[in-house]
Design a protein around this motif. Structure first.
Motif, PDB file in Angstrom:
ATOM      1  N   UNK A 175       0.841  -1.204   0.000  1.00  0.00           N
ATOM      2  CA  UNK A 175       0.000   0.000   0.000  1.00  0.00           C
ATOM      3  C   UNK A 175       0.873   1.249   0.000  1.00  0.00           C
ATOM      4  N   UNK A 176       1.868   1.254   0.881  1.00  0.00           N
ATOM      5  CA  UNK A 176       2.735   2.431   1.010  1.00  0.00           C
ATOM      6  C   UNK A 176       3.737   2.528  -0.141  1.00  0.00           C
ATOM      7  N   UNK A 177       4.189   1.395  -0.639  1.00  0.00           N
ATOM      8  CA  UNK A 177       5.097   1.417  -1.793  1.00  0.00           C
ATOM      9  C   UNK A 177       4.377   1.975  -3.015  1.00  0.00           C
ATOM     10  N   UNK A 178       3.147   1.544  -3.256  1.00  0.00           N
ATOM     11  CA  UNK A 178       2.374   2.056  -4.392  1.00  0.00           C
ATOM     12  C   UNK A 178       2.158   3.555  -4.267  1.00  0.00           C
ATOM     13  N   UNK A 179       1.917   3.998  -3.027  1.00  0.00           N
ATOM     14  CA  UNK A 179       1.721   5.433  -2.798  1.00  0.00           C
ATOM     15  C   UNK A 179       3.011   6.192  -3.074  1.00  0.00           C
ATOM     16  N   UNK A 180       4.132   5.638  -2.622  1.00  0.00           N
ATOM     17  CA  UNK A 180       5.428   6.289  -2.832  1.00  0.00           C
ATOM     18  C   UNK A 180       5.790   6.382  -4.309  1.00  0.00           C
ATOM     19  N   UNK A 181       5.281   5.444  -5.085  1.00  0.00           N
ATOM     20  CA  UNK A 181       5.616   5.399  -6.514  1.00  0.00           C
ATOM     21  C   UNK A 181       4.581   6.096  -7.384  1.00  0.00           C
ATOM     22  N   UNK A 182       3.728   6.903  -6.740  1.00  0.00           N
ATOM     23  CA  UNK A 182       2.884   7.801  -7.512  1.00  0.00           C
ATOM     24  C   UNK A 182       1.469   7.357  -7.774  1.00  0.00           C
ATOM     25  N   UNK A 183       0.947   6.384  -7.000  1.00  0.00           N
ATOM     26  CA  UNK A 183      -0.432   5.952  -7.247  1.00  0.00           C
ATOM     27  C   UNK A 183      -1.420   7.073  -6.927  1.00  0.00           C
ATOM     28  N   UNK A 184      -1.063   7.936  -5.959  1.00  0.00           N
ATOM     29  CA  UNK A 184      -1.915   9.076  -5.633  1.00  0.00           C
ATOM     30  C   UNK A 184      -3.121   8.754  -4.788  1.00  0.00           C
ATOM     31  N   UNK A 185      -3.333   7.479  -4.480  1.00  0.00           N
ATOM     32  CA  UNK A 185      -4.471   7.077  -3.654  1.00  0.00           C
ATOM     33  C   UNK A 185      -4.159   5.738  -2.992  1.00  0.00           C
ATOM     34  N   UNK A 186      -5.017   5.352  -2.054  1.00  0.00           N
ATOM     35  CA  UNK A 186      -4.839   4.087  -1.343  1.00  0.00           C
ATOM     36  C   UNK A 186      -6.016   3.173  -1.643  1.00  0.00           C
ATOM     37  N   UNK A 187      -5.683   1.958  -2.048  1.00  0.00           N
ATOM     38  CA  UNK A 187      -6.690   0.931  -2.294  1.00  0.00           C
ATOM     39  C   UNK A 187      -6.616  -0.077  -1.147  1.00  0.00           C
ATOM     40  N   UNK A 188      -7.687  -0.153  -0.347  1.00  0.00           N
ATOM     41  CA  UNK A 188      -7.696  -1.036   0.816  1.00  0.00           C
ATOM     42  C   UNK A 188      -7.406  -2.487   0.423  1.00  0.00           C
ATOM     43  N   UNK A 189      -7.870  -2.898  -0.746  1.00  0.00           N
ATOM     44  CA  UNK A 189      -7.663  -4.278  -1.179  1.00  0.00           C
ATOM     45  C   UNK A 189      -6.182  -4.640  -1.299  1.00  0.00           C
ATOM     46  N   UNK A 190      -5.347  -3.630  -1.550  1.00  0.00           N
ATOM     47  CA  UNK A 190      -3.912  -3.897  -1.713  1.00  0.00           C
ATOM     48  C   UNK A 190      -3.291  -4.486  -0.452  1.00  0.00           C
ATOM     49  N   UNK A 191      -3.867  -4.187   0.715  1.00  0.00           N
ATOM     50  CA  UNK A 191      -3.269  -4.687   1.951  1.00  0.00           C
ATOM     51  C   UNK A 191      -3.404  -6.202   2.095  1.00  0.00           C
ATOM     52  N   UNK A 192      -4.211  -6.815   1.232  1.00  0.00           N
ATOM     53  CA  UNK A 192      -4.359  -8.266   1.267  1.00  0.00           C
ATOM     54  C   UNK A 192      -3.649  -8.954   0.101  1.00  0.00           C
ATOM     55  N   UNK A 193      -2.862  -8.171  -0.639  1.00  0.00           N
ATOM     56  CA  UNK A 193      -2.165  -8.736  -1.799  1.00  0.00           C
ATOM     57  C   UNK A 193      -1.152  -9.806  -1.402  1.00  0.00           C
ATOM     58  N   UNK A 194      -0.622  -9.731  -0.171  1.00  0.00           N
ATOM     59  CA  UNK A 194       0.348 -10.717   0.288  1.00  0.00           C
ATOM     60  C   UNK A 194      -0.243 -12.098   0.488  1.00  0.00           C
ATOM     61  N   UNK A 195      -1.587 -12.174   0.562  1.00  0.00           N
ATOM     62  CA  UNK A 195      -2.261 -13.470   0.660  1.00  0.00           C
ATOM     63  C   UNK A 195      -2.475 -14.069  -0.725  1.00  0.00           C
ATOM     64  N   UNK A 196      -2.704 -13.195  -1.692  1.00  0.00           N
ATOM     65  CA  UNK A 196      -2.982 -13.664  -3.052  1.00  0.00           C
ATOM     66  C   UNK A 196      -1.713 -13.994  -3.822  1.00  0.00           C
TER      67      UNK A 196
END
Length: 201
Positions: A64-85
């Motif tokens: 979530x924070x890496x995507x934000x640092x790389x310019x996503x400009x927003x936070x997607x709650x679903x991203x916090x579960x990407x480590x399970x998928x």
């Protein structure tokens, strides 16, 4: 390497520079959910569930924070579960094995345990960036990346103690707003280390 002050300012910019802005509030929500999930898991299965989900959840929150640092400009709650998928087993082993290694080093004395904690501190970031790596490679790459930077990382963490103290004075609620700032700064430091080492290649 850029200075610690610049990294912290970049972290504020990443969060929108507004404590009650939408990005900062979403970051607070992500870290609150992470804590709530781990707290709920700890009450079941004698800690086994916590052991299973800590690695995947940590990788997801970092994404979530890496995507934000790389310019996503927003936070997607679903991203916090990407480590399970993506790479659940590998992410579980990163947490398990790094925890075991830190514990074993801590048996020697407290200081070696702290040093190894910082040595392995980039393993989740590397797992997020390199789904092709196995758990051992993630830990080895973390040791390589943090070589010569462990004291800087320690000082970066220390620089947030005052903020957490102020947050604690607000019935502890203020610490919820400090945590995203701290997390964003650590992501910024990771990005700076990777960039500096890439320039040396």
């Amino acid at each position: 390497m850029i200075s610690r002050q610049t990294i912290k300012q970049n972290a504020k910019n990443m969060l929108g520079n507004k404590l009650f802005g939408s990005i900062w509030l979403m970051a607070v929500l992500v870290l609150f959910l992470e804590s709530a999930i781990l707290a709920a898991a700890s009450s079941f299965g004698f800690g086994i569930i916590t052991l299973l989900i800590t690695g995947p959840l940590s990788v997801g929150v970092i994404s979530v924070f890496v995507n934000l640092a790389r310019g996503s400009g927003s936070i997607n709650i679903e991203d916090m579960f990407s480590g399970f998928k993506n790479g659940f087993g590998r992410n579980f082993l990163v947490a398990l094995m790094s925890g075991i290694f830190v514990f074993l080093w801590s048996l020697l004395f407290v200081i070696p345990g702290i040093i190894k904690t910082y040595s392995y501190s980039m393993a989740y970031y590397i797992a997020n960036d390199h789904p092709e790596y196995d758990w051992n490679t993630c830990i080895k790459e973390s040791k390589r990346l943090t070589n010569g930077h462990k004291m800087d990382l320690f000082i970066l963490d220390l620089s947030f103690i005052g903020w957490y103290f102020v947050g604690a004075l607000c019935l502890g609620i203020g610490a919820l707003w400090v945590a995203p700032y701290h997390s964003a700064a650590k992501v910024g430091y990771y990005e700076a280390i990777v960039a500096s080492q890439n320039q040396e290649i």
